[in-house]
Design a protein around this motif. Structure first.
Motif, short mmCIF file in Angstrom:
data_model
loop_
_atom_site.label_atom_id
_atom_site.label_comp_id
_atom_site.label_asym_id
_atom_site.label_seq_id
_atom_site.Cartn_x
_atom_site.Cartn_y
_atom_site.Cartn_z
N PRO A 76 -74.33 -31.99 -25.31
CA PRO A 76 -75.67 -31.39 -25.34
C PRO A 76 -76.72 -32.36 -24.82
O PRO A 76 -76.58 -33.59 -24.95
CB PRO A 76 -75.89 -31.07 -26.82
CG PRO A 76 -74.52 -31.03 -27.42
CD PRO A 76 -73.72 -32.03 -26.66
N ALA A 77 -77.78 -31.82 -24.23
CA ALA A 77 -78.84 -32.61 -23.63
C ALA A 77 -80.17 -32.36 -24.34
O ALA A 77 -80.37 -31.31 -24.96
CB ALA A 77 -78.98 -32.25 -22.14
N PRO A 78 -81.09 -33.32 -24.27
CA PRO A 78 -82.43 -33.07 -24.80
C PRO A 78 -83.07 -31.88 -24.09
O PRO A 78 -82.74 -31.57 -22.94
CB PRO A 78 -83.18 -34.36 -24.49
CG PRO A 78 -82.13 -35.40 -24.31
CD PRO A 78 -80.96 -34.68 -23.71
N ALA A 79 -83.99 -31.22 -24.78
CA ALA A 79 -84.63 -30.02 -24.24
C ALA A 79 -86.10 -30.30 -23.93
O ALA A 79 -86.76 -31.05 -24.65
CB ALA A 79 -84.51 -28.86 -25.20
N VAL A 80 -86.59 -29.66 -22.86
CA VAL A 80 -88.00 -29.78 -22.46
C VAL A 80 -88.56 -28.40 -22.20
O VAL A 80 -87.99 -27.62 -21.43
CB VAL A 80 -88.15 -30.65 -21.19
CG1 VAL A 80 -89.62 -30.69 -20.76
CG2 VAL A 80 -87.64 -32.07 -21.44
N VAL A 81 -89.66 -28.06 -22.86
CA VAL A 81 -90.38 -26.82 -22.60
C VAL A 81 -91.39 -27.07 -21.49
O VAL A 81 -92.16 -28.04 -21.54
CB VAL A 81 -91.10 -26.32 -23.87
CG1 VAL A 81 -91.96 -25.10 -23.56
CG2 VAL A 81 -90.09 -26.00 -24.96
N VAL A 82 -91.37 -26.23 -20.47
CA VAL A 82 -92.25 -26.38 -19.31
C VAL A 82 -93.36 -25.33 -19.41
O VAL A 82 -93.07 -24.13 -19.44
CB VAL A 82 -91.47 -26.19 -17.99
CG1 VAL A 82 -92.39 -26.41 -16.79
CG2 VAL A 82 -90.27 -27.15 -17.94
N ILE A 83 -94.62 -25.77 -19.46
CA ILE A 83 -95.75 -24.85 -19.56
C ILE A 83 -96.39 -24.71 -18.19
O ILE A 83 -96.82 -25.70 -17.59
CB ILE A 83 -96.77 -25.32 -20.60
CG1 ILE A 83 -96.08 -25.59 -21.94
CG2 ILE A 83 -97.88 -24.29 -20.76
CD1 ILE A 83 -97.02 -26.06 -23.04
#
Length: 273
Positions: A76-83
């Motif tokens: 699993p990889a870190p997650a990033v929310v893109v706004i």
């Protein structure tokens, strides 16, 4: 969930069936076109393939559509929310989401105009719709996005960041004041919140600003003062010779590439360790 691969020149698309219907054509696996191309990653472009698709999830009584991309890897990889910007869920935002996946992150970009029928074709129409969004509803939809991506098997639910551009940069800063579970947030040429809100931030922050963006930079002194007052972790860089939206416009590719490498380095330092 069924899938169907579709070849299209330099791209490969995949139709992904979610629930009872086909949700999207998705999944850029090869080189992106130069038009609105996001900065290249800090590593080689021939990394492992990525998977990309549109997804839908509930937010209260409404449904949010988002663009999800993640690297094809075992762990699993870190997650990033893109706004997204004030233009809504644009090609630039989709390609940036894909680029984050190539850099090793699970990335998800919610269409914050989902409640208004989705991002319209006209940028002017998108700006008008975004101007009328309720801040609390934006927070609710970002919370729903975070809840969704934490359930994605490819993502690490305990390693979460957010990045925003222009209007979305301001929303990234604002969301960091509302979600204590964030590990990192990046503001790309967006305004900061008021000092009282900054006191609530727990995540590490990084600011990306343009030298020729006086309107946004005018507020940096107040942000710096609040950061010092409340002992928060936030650093920013003003990049020379470029104007607002330089990661999209790429008027100076070398500067845009340098800024993107800084962003990726910051996310890795903050979310992978």
């Amino acid at each position: 969930m069924g899938t169907r691969a579709v070849d299209g020149g330099a791209r490969r698309w995949k139709a992904v069936q979610v629930g009872g219907g086909v949700a999207v054509l998705a999944g850029v696996l090869f080189a992106l076109p130069d038009l609105h191309r996001p900065p290249p990653p800090s590593t080689a472009l021939d990394r492992a393939d990525i998977h990309a698709e549109y997804v839908k999830f509930p937010s209260g009584r409404d449904t949010v559509t988002a663009y999800l991309a993640y690297p094809e890897r075992k762990d699993p990889a870190p997650a990033v929310v893109v706004i997204h910007e004030i233009f809504g869920l644009s090609d630039f935002i989709r390609q940036t989401t894909e680029q984050l996946a190539k850099d090793g992150f699970v990335a998800i970009a919610p269409d914050l105009l989902s409640r208004r029928g989705g991002t319209p074709a006209s940028p002017d129409d998108a700006r008008k719709l975004i101007a009328g969004l309720d801040p609390d509803t934006i927070t609710k939809d970002l919370d729903a996005t975070v809840a969704y991506v934490k359930r994605v098997k490819a993502a690490r639910p305990d390693r979460l960041g957010v990045i925003g551009f222009c209007w979305g940069g301001g929303q990234s800063f604002r969301y960091a004041t509302n979600n204590p579970s964030l590990g990192a947030f990046v503001v790309c040429y967006g305004p900061g919140p008021d000092a009282t809100s900054i006191a609530r931030i727990r995540a590490k922050g990084l600011g990306v600003y343009a030298e020729n963006d006086a309107r946004v930079n005018a507020g940096l002194a107040d942000v710096d003062a609040a950061i010092r007052t409340y002992h928060k972790s936030y650093r920013h860089t003003v990049y020379p010779g470029v104007g607002h939206g330089f990661l999209r416009a790429r008027e100076k590719p070398a500067v845009a590439d340098s800024a993107w490498r800084d962003v990726i380095r910051f996310f890795r330092e903050s979310l992978e360790n």
